[in-house]
Design a protein around this motif. Structure first.
Motif, PDB file in Angstrom:
ATOM      1  N   GLN A  41      40.011  28.875  42.129  1.00  0.00           N
ATOM      2  CA  GLN A  41      40.549  29.234  41.600  1.00  0.00           C
ATOM      3  C   GLN A  41      41.330  30.342  41.092  1.00  0.00           C
ATOM      4  N   PRO A  42      42.727  30.831  41.595  1.00  0.00           N
ATOM      5  CA  PRO A  42      42.698  32.331  41.837  1.00  0.00           C
ATOM      6  C   PRO A  42      42.297  33.088  41.361  1.00  0.00           C
ATOM      7  N   SER A  43      42.558  32.802  40.055  1.00  0.00           N
ATOM      8  CA  SER A  43      42.198  34.660  39.141  1.00  0.00           C
ATOM      9  C   SER A  43      40.973  35.083  39.919  1.00  0.00           C
ATOM     10  N   LEU A  44      40.058  34.231  40.107  1.00  0.00           N
ATOM     11  CA  LEU A  44      38.632  34.516  40.173  1.00  0.00           C
ATOM     12  C   LEU A  44      38.889  35.148  41.237  1.00  0.00           C
ATOM     13  N   GLN A  45      39.739  34.385  42.475  1.00  0.00           N
ATOM     14  CA  GLN A  45      39.415  35.236  43.340  1.00  0.00           C
ATOM     15  C   GLN A  45      39.762  36.614  43.897  1.00  0.00           C
ATOM     16  N   ARG A  46      40.946  35.768  42.806  1.00  0.00           N
ATOM     17  CA  ARG A  46      41.410  37.802  42.735  1.00  0.00           C
ATOM     18  C   ARG A  46      40.394  38.754  42.204  1.00  0.00           C
ATOM     19  N   ASN A  47      39.860  38.167  41.363  1.00  0.00           N
ATOM     20  CA  ASN A  47      38.736  39.660  40.484  1.00  0.00           C
ATOM     21  C   ASN A  47      37.604  39.729  41.325  1.00  0.00           C
ATOM     22  N   LEU A  48      36.800  38.519  42.664  1.00  0.00           N
ATOM     23  CA  LEU A  48      35.676  38.816  43.168  1.00  0.00           C
ATOM     24  C   LEU A  48      36.602  40.163  44.236  1.00  0.00           C
ATOM     25  N   LYS A  49      37.971  39.674  44.859  1.00  0.00           N
ATOM     26  CA  LYS A  49      37.714  40.330  45.746  1.00  0.00           C
ATOM     27  C   LYS A  49      38.677  41.543  45.012  1.00  0.00           C
ATOM     28  N   LEU A  50      38.399  42.536  44.258  1.00  0.00           N
ATOM     29  CA  LEU A  50      38.862  43.377  43.175  1.00  0.00           C
ATOM     30  C   LEU A  50      37.816  44.062  43.209  1.00  0.00           C
ATOM     31  N   TYR A  51      36.154  43.105  42.447  1.00  0.00           N
ATOM     32  CA  TYR A  51      35.162  44.130  42.083  1.00  0.00           C
ATOM     33  C   TYR A  51      34.311  44.171  43.882  1.00  0.00           C
ATOM     34  N   GLU A  52      34.548  43.736  44.391  1.00  0.00           N
ATOM     35  CA  GLU A  52      33.522  43.948  46.131  1.00  0.00           C
ATOM     36  C   GLU A  52      34.596  45.341  46.632  1.00  0.00           C
ATOM     37  N   GLU A  53      35.867  45.821  46.265  1.00  0.00           N
ATOM     38  CA  GLU A  53      36.952  46.596  46.612  1.00  0.00           C
ATOM     39  C   GLU A  53      36.326  48.125  45.818  1.00  0.00           C
ATOM     40  N   LYS A  54      36.005  48.203  44.373  1.00  0.00           N
ATOM     41  CA  LYS A  54      36.288  48.575  43.511  1.00  0.00           C
ATOM     42  C   LYS A  54      34.984  49.168  43.890  1.00  0.00           C
ATOM     43  N   HIS A  55      33.336  48.229  43.495  1.00  0.00           N
ATOM     44  CA  HIS A  55      32.257  48.474  42.664  1.00  0.00           C
ATOM     45  C   HIS A  55      31.551  48.425  43.942  1.00  0.00           C
ATOM     46  N   GLN A  56      30.272  49.153  43.993  1.00  0.00           N
ATOM     47  CA  GLN A  56      29.825  49.440  44.915  1.00  0.00           C
ATOM     48  C   GLN A  56      28.622  48.731  45.407  1.00  0.00           C
ATOM     49  N   PHE A  64      28.273  45.742  43.676  1.00  0.00           N
ATOM     50  CA  PHE A  64      28.703  44.597  43.487  1.00  0.00           C
ATOM     51  C   PHE A  64      29.000  43.850  45.278  1.00  0.00           C
ATOM     52  N   SER A  65      29.969  45.314  45.764  1.00  0.00           N
ATOM     53  CA  SER A  65      30.194  44.974  47.292  1.00  0.00           C
ATOM     54  C   SER A  65      28.641  44.960  47.875  1.00  0.00           C
ATOM     55  N   ASN A  66      28.294  45.407  47.782  1.00  0.00           N
ATOM     56  CA  ASN A  66      26.272  45.316  48.618  1.00  0.00           C
ATOM     57  C   ASN A  66      26.146  43.650  48.383  1.00  0.00           C
ATOM     58  N   LEU A  67      25.812  43.658  47.210  1.00  0.00           N
ATOM     59  CA  LEU A  67      25.535  42.124  46.776  1.00  0.00           C
ATOM     60  C   LEU A  67      26.758  40.978  47.315  1.00  0.00           C
ATOM     61  N   SER A 116      28.599  40.928  50.199  1.00  0.00           N
ATOM     62  CA  SER A 116      28.132  40.881  51.923  1.00  0.00           C
ATOM     63  C   SER A 116      27.050  39.891  52.234  1.00  0.00           C
ATOM     64  N   HIS A 117      26.543  39.727  50.590  1.00  0.00           N
ATOM     65  CA  HIS A 117      25.090  39.057  51.569  1.00  0.00           C
ATOM     66  C   HIS A 117      25.684  37.560  51.202  1.00  0.00           C
ATOM     67  N   GLN A 118      24.638  36.665  51.779  1.00  0.00           N
ATOM     68  CA  GLN A 118      24.654  35.138  51.091  1.00  0.00           C
ATOM     69  C   GLN A 118      23.986  34.870  51.045  1.00  0.00           C
ATOM     70  N   ASP A 119      22.836  35.352  51.189  1.00  0.00           N
ATOM     71  CA  ASP A 119      21.613  34.949  50.470  1.00  0.00           C
ATOM     72  C   ASP A 119      21.397  35.834  49.021  1.00  0.00           C
ATOM     73  N   LYS A 120      22.412  36.783  48.260  1.00  0.00           N
ATOM     74  CA  LYS A 120      21.697  37.338  46.947  1.00  0.00           C
ATOM     75  C   LYS A 120      22.509  36.726  45.966  1.00  0.00           C
ATOM     76  N   ALA A 121      23.370  34.835  46.517  1.00  0.00           N
ATOM     77  CA  ALA A 121      23.901  34.785  44.836  1.00  0.00           C
ATOM     78  C   ALA A 121      23.057  34.204  43.475  1.00  0.00           C
ATOM     79  N   ILE A 122      21.604  34.630  44.087  1.00  0.00           N
ATOM     80  CA  ILE A 122      21.381  34.649  41.988  1.00  0.00           C
ATOM     81  C   ILE A 122      21.933  36.114  42.181  1.00  0.00           C
TER      82      ILE A 122
END
Length: 519
Positions: free
Chosen positions: A44-59, A61-64, A66-72
């Motif tokens: 779902q492109p709209s959700l992918q764009r939102n994830l990338k936005l938060y990864e770039e702007k929210h510290q 969220f970005s830390n979480l 970047s770790h694949q075991d932090k899904a929860i």
């Protein structure tokens, strides 16, 4: 497509989502792979764009992220965003951040829906797996219900995955036991717009989409009377499955109505008489498409009921007559050349007119004075003003006609369109829409001949035999029909040329006024 699972092991395997971006931006779809049903994840492109936005702007969220075991932990992050009742929003955040947060959570819980449905099939009928999956997804894609569930979550009692899994299993059991869920109710309740969207995502294309939507219209009418409103059915009970009689009556209605001018062109042009089996197959496709596409499952009232800011786009679409619509030239460069040529020649034509003619055109199109205002201002009769305007526009219309030369290409265009695009016209194309409209205005016999010849690809001999008309008469009528379509198209093109000229003159003289005022 009817799916029948007789064994637990026959339930399709769900592929793993190995990256966080996939875990929070994909949904399950069923596909046919080598004649076997399989599951895959749809982005779902709209959700992918939102994830990338938060990864770039929210510290945080970005830390979480970047770790694949932090899904929860990421899921809990979106839970906090969804619960944020404050109206404060960062400059970079989307205005519909709450809506997107719930969609990220629903995407993450897709796996839990699958496993809850599959686990329940161990002790129950495996044929119910699809129904169980749909029941679970209906829950997680309903923001109001999901909010109720997450509000009650206590992190000290269990982690979020375990909590949601238990909720889903209990919800499926309860819904199945009281027979509340019905895939036929899902089919009945969805709007045409939602169903069309789901069918497109499911891989169905025109003209089949139009045929399916038309078929569902009559299936709903029959199903409502025979099953939903049936006196023997207790109110509140599950909507029962339709039977062969329902599909048969739906097919009868379809076949009667498809030949009427009110039917969609695709229905008239493509479908010979349909059978009860065809209606049933189409309705099964609808259900599969709706079950496979979360957005179409999502109840509309839920998002409206949430007290959060949603992004609303309501742009007024203004139809404009552009040059390419009256030129029939498909090459973009040549369209641009013709548009420039039209501008140049029309400008020259205006300059060659008498001063009085140009003055009237300037006041009429540039300052938008009406004929009475012009007559008063210039001390002339209104009839004289009208004659000046008519004479001037006729000259300019003749100029455009010489450039576009519709009389040269219309005949070939109509013949080519009937041969190649009659089955699936592009309604957004003005020329094709005009031809569809012209066909609907033909008499019934002419429409039937056209449908048999270009729709079912019958030759003149077979058509003559079926309709009880001589071969020569069929050939004559086909020629007459083509001529009628050409005349109708020419009539529409003349209207477009007039609209184009009106628009061009308005823009031309207003641009002159702006330049004068600027200088």
């Amino acid at each position: 497509m009817v799916l029948n699972f007789t064994k637990y092991d026959s339930i399709p395997i769900l592929p793993k989502r190995r990256h966080n971006i996939n875990k929070f931006s994909t949904h399950i779809v069923l596909i046919n792979q080598n004649n076997q049903l399989a599951l895959q994840w749809k982005h779902q492109p709209s959700l992918q764009r939102n994830l990338k936005l938060y990864e770039e702007k929210h510290q945080e969220f970005s830390n979480l992220f970047s770790h694949q075991d932090k899904a929860i932990d990421i899921a809990n992050f979106w839970r906090k965003v969804a619960f944020d009742e404050s109206e404060l929003i960062a400059d970079w955040e989307p205005s519909n951040k709450t809506k997107l947060a719930y969609e990220h959570l629903a995407s993450y819980f897709e796996e839990k829906c699958y496993w809850a449905a599959k686990d329940l099939c161990k002790d129950r009928n495996a044929n119910s797996w699809e129904e169980y999956l749909c029941i679970a997804r209906l829950l997680v894609y309903n923001p109001l219900k999901l909010k109720e569930i997450l509000v009650k979550y206590n992190s000290k009692s269990a982690n979020l995955d375990t909590y949601i899994a238990n909720i889903l299993r209990n919800h499926i059991k309860y819904s199945a036991e009281v027979s509340r869920f019905s895939r036929w109710r899902l089919l009945y309740k969805k709007s045409d717009k939602e169903l069309i969207e789901a069918l497109k995502v499911f891989g169905i294309i025109e003209p089949e989409i139009s045929l399916i939507i038309f078929a569902r219209k009559y299936f709903k009418q029959v199903y409502l009377i025979n099953k939903v409103k049936n006196p023997t059915r207790t109110t509140g009970k599950k909507w029962i499955d339709p039977d062969e009689e329902d599909f048969s009556k739906s097919a009868q209605c379809y076949n009667i109505e498809k030949i009427l001018p009110t039917a969609p062109h695709e229905v008239f042009a493509n479908s010979p008489k349909v059978t009860a089996k065809q209606i049933q197959d189409w309705m099964e496709i609808c259900i599969k498409a709706l079950e496979s596409y979360p957005i179409s499952i999502l109840p509309k009232f839920s998002l409206d009921a949430l007290k959060s800011e949603f992004e609303v786009k309501s742009e007024l679409q203004v139809t404009e007559i552009e040059w390419e619509k009256i030129s029939s030239i498909e090459d973009t460069k040549e369209q641009g050349f013709l548009a420039n040529q039209a501008n140049s020649i029309l400008s020259e034509q205006l300059q060659s007119m008498k001063v009085d003619e140009r003055k009237i055109l300037l006041l009429y199109y540039g300052f938008e004075l009406n004929q009475k205002q012009l007559a008063d201002r210039l001390g002339m009769n209104q009839s004289t003003i009208s004659r000046y305007l008519t004479k001037s526009t006729i000259k300019l219309l003749e100029t455009i006609a010489r450039i576009s030369q519709p009389q040269r290409w219309v005949k070939q265009y109509v013949g080519r369109w009937l041969e190649s695009e009659y089955h699936v016209p592009v309604h957004s194309d003005l020329i094709q829409a005009a031809l569809v409209s012209a066909i609907k205005k033909l008499v019934n016999e002419e429409r039937e001949i056209l449908q048999l010849y270009y729709g079912e690809r019958m030759n003149e001999i077979k058509i003559a035999s079926q309709l009880g008309i001589s071969f020569n008469e069929i050939a004559t009528k086909l020629t007459k029909i083509k001529n009628q379509l050409q005349e109708k198209l020419m009539h529409e093109i003349n209207i477009w040329i007039k609209e184009y000229l009106e628009k061009w003159l308005g823009n031309y003289y207003k641009s002159i006024i702006k330049k004068v005022l600027k200088n």
